[in-house]
Design a protein around this motif. Structure first.
Motif, mmCIF file in Angstrom:
data_model
loop_
_atom_site.group_PDB
_atom_site.id
_atom_site.type_symbol
_atom_site.label_atom_id
_atom_site.label_comp_id
_atom_site.label_asym_id
_atom_site.label_seq_id
_atom_site.Cartn_x
_atom_site.Cartn_y
_atom_site.Cartn_z
ATOM 1 N N PRO A 2 17.301 -4.065 107.373
ATOM 2 C CA PRO A 2 15.850 -4.420 108.161
ATOM 3 C C PRO A 2 15.006 -2.896 107.822
ATOM 4 C CG PRO A 2 17.555 -3.871 109.552
ATOM 5 C CD PRO A 2 18.345 -4.228 108.401
ATOM 6 N N LEU A 4 11.170 -1.390 109.254
ATOM 7 C CA LEU A 4 10.151 -1.634 110.146
ATOM 8 C C LEU A 4 8.883 -0.769 109.475
ATOM 9 C CD1 LEU A 4 8.816 -2.184 112.821
ATOM 10 C CD2 LEU A 4 10.073 -0.357 113.708
ATOM 11 N N SER A 13 -1.054 -3.196 111.387
ATOM 12 C CA SER A 13 0.113 -3.753 110.544
ATOM 13 C C SER A 13 -0.240 -4.203 109.042
ATOM 14 C CB SER A 13 0.968 -4.589 110.983
ATOM 15 O OG SER A 13 0.321 -5.729 111.549
ATOM 16 N N TRP A 20 5.123 -5.409 102.076
ATOM 17 C CA TRP A 20 6.113 -6.555 102.615
ATOM 18 C C TRP A 20 6.117 -7.569 101.738
ATOM 19 C CZ3 TRP A 20 2.092 -6.348 107.043
ATOM 20 C CH2 TRP A 20 1.169 -7.525 106.841
ATOM 21 N N GLN A 24 9.760 -8.297 100.975
ATOM 22 C CA GLN A 24 10.428 -9.208 101.723
ATOM 23 C C GLN A 24 11.349 -10.103 101.039
ATOM 24 O OE1 GLN A 24 7.432 -11.944 103.196
ATOM 25 N NE2 GLN A 24 6.426 -12.308 101.253
ATOM 26 N N ARG A 28 14.574 -7.873 105.104
ATOM 27 C CA ARG A 28 13.837 -8.202 106.332
ATOM 28 C C ARG A 28 12.923 -7.285 106.605
ATOM 29 N NH1 ARG A 28 17.312 -8.871 110.911
ATOM 30 N NH2 ARG A 28 18.656 -7.769 109.969
ATOM 31 N N TRP A 30 9.531 -5.783 108.875
ATOM 32 C CA TRP A 30 8.550 -5.970 109.935
ATOM 33 C C TRP A 30 7.646 -5.059 109.942
ATOM 34 C CZ3 TRP A 30 13.893 -7.056 110.699
ATOM 35 C CH2 TRP A 30 14.149 -8.084 111.335
ATOM 36 N N ALA A 31 6.372 -5.243 110.313
ATOM 37 C CA ALA A 31 5.204 -4.354 110.623
ATOM 38 C C ALA A 31 4.797 -4.678 111.901
ATOM 39 C CB ALA A 31 4.100 -4.310 109.335
ATOM 40 N N VAL A 32 4.251 -3.743 112.562
ATOM 41 C CA VAL A 32 3.862 -3.848 114.020
ATOM 42 C C VAL A 32 2.467 -3.224 114.090
ATOM 43 C CG1 VAL A 32 6.117 -3.992 115.122
ATOM 44 C CG2 VAL A 32 5.208 -2.002 115.144
ATOM 45 N N PHE A 59 10.678 -2.956 120.710
ATOM 46 C CA PHE A 59 10.623 -3.881 119.608
ATOM 47 C C PHE A 59 12.010 -3.980 118.782
ATOM 48 C CE2 PHE A 59 9.544 -5.197 115.120
ATOM 49 C CZ PHE A 59 8.960 -6.411 115.417
ATOM 50 N N VAL A 63 13.762 -7.409 119.250
ATOM 51 C CA VAL A 63 13.196 -8.364 118.075
ATOM 52 C C VAL A 63 14.260 -8.216 116.907
ATOM 53 C CG1 VAL A 63 11.527 -8.967 116.574
ATOM 54 C CG2 VAL A 63 11.047 -8.240 118.784
ATOM 55 N N VAL A 64 14.325 -6.817 116.478
ATOM 56 C CA VAL A 64 15.087 -6.538 115.261
ATOM 57 C C VAL A 64 16.543 -6.650 115.548
ATOM 58 C CG1 VAL A 64 15.705 -5.197 113.152
ATOM 59 C CG2 VAL A 64 13.438 -5.181 114.383
#
Length: 251
Positions: A2, A4, A13, A20, A24, A28, A30-32, A59, A63-64
């Motif tokens: 993953p 982030l 994000s 991404w 992707q 995996r 993520w961008a917040v 987070f 989440v992750v």
């Protein structure tokens, strides 16, 4: 593994979409949105590097749900270092993209200097956001001002893409945006300096610095390199292919 992604001040994000969309396919990603920025809540919260770091801790935990590689640009790079120093169990490695080595002017909240008459006066002035504050805010968030700021930090000096300007302006139109901006500008420093945070890192670090950056110059990358074992130079929105290749090879 993953990944982030943490954006810089004043964007969101979405600033990592060129990264991404590619990464992707085999990671995996993520961008917040940091609290008070992008599409995230801009209500009556107290924003600071500590607030954002606790947001990122939650987070990753909720989440992750496993340690991740964290890539941060500018303010996001500062937060990535703070996160890894505070919670090494959540971070497998860092990628710092022109990470700012400083944030905030106000002394740490627990210090005596933070309670001085000067900061109390600034708090009172900020609490009365009247006509002058709104006039200044409208100037800061105007498309012309944002375009001029972007031309300072992008190597391509042609007018910025209208969609880029629109995304930044859109975030300033949310209710509470001025209060969020004021809180961020008057937020205190963290309890530890950036150098002290670096000294606490237990994970590998990749440095990618755009050599033409007028604000966080490559000199800062060299300074970090002296404190950390390995580093590289190159950054995500203007040169996404180069950054994505480096991330893919490193992660």
């Amino acid at each position: 593994p993953p990944i982030l992604m943490l954006h810089g001040f004043g964007v969101g994000s979405w600033h990592f979409h060129r990264n991404w969309e590619d990464l992707q396919h085999d990671h995996r990603v993520w961008a917040v949105d940091l609290l008070g920025q992008g599409e995230c809540a801009q209500g009556p919260l107290f924003f600071s590097v500590d607030t954002w770091t606790r947001q990122l801790e939650a987070f990753l935990e909720q989440v992750v749900r496993e340690p991740a590689y964290v890539a941060g640009n500018s303010l996001g790079g500062y937060l990535a270092v703070m996160l890894a120093a505070r919670r090494p169990d959540l971070v497998k490695g860092l990628t710092l993209l022109n990470a700012t080595p400083f944030w905030a002017f106000r002394p740490p909240r627990a210090s005596a200097q933070a309670r001085s008459w000067l900061w109390r006066a600034l708090d009172r002035a900020a609490g009365s956001s009247g006509r002058v504050a709104w006039a200044t805010w409208d100037t800061l968030r105007s498309p012309a001002t944002i375009s001029a700021m972007l031309q300072l930090v992008y190597a391509d000096k042609s007018p910025p893409d209208p969609p880029l300007i629109s995304r930044i302006v859109e975030a300033t139109q949310h209710p509470g945006a001025l209060d969020a901006f004021t809180s961020i500008v008057l937020s205190p420093k963290g309890e530890l300096s950036f150098d002290e945070l670096l000294d606490r890192l237990a994970c590998p670090v990749l440095l990618l610095y755009g050599k033409e950056d007028p604000w966080v110059r490559p000199l800062w990358g060299q300074r970090l390199k002296r404190r950390l074992p390995e580093a590289m130079h190159c950054p995500h929105h203007e040169t996404p292919a180069a950054v994505n290749r480096a991330l893919r090879a490193w992660v």
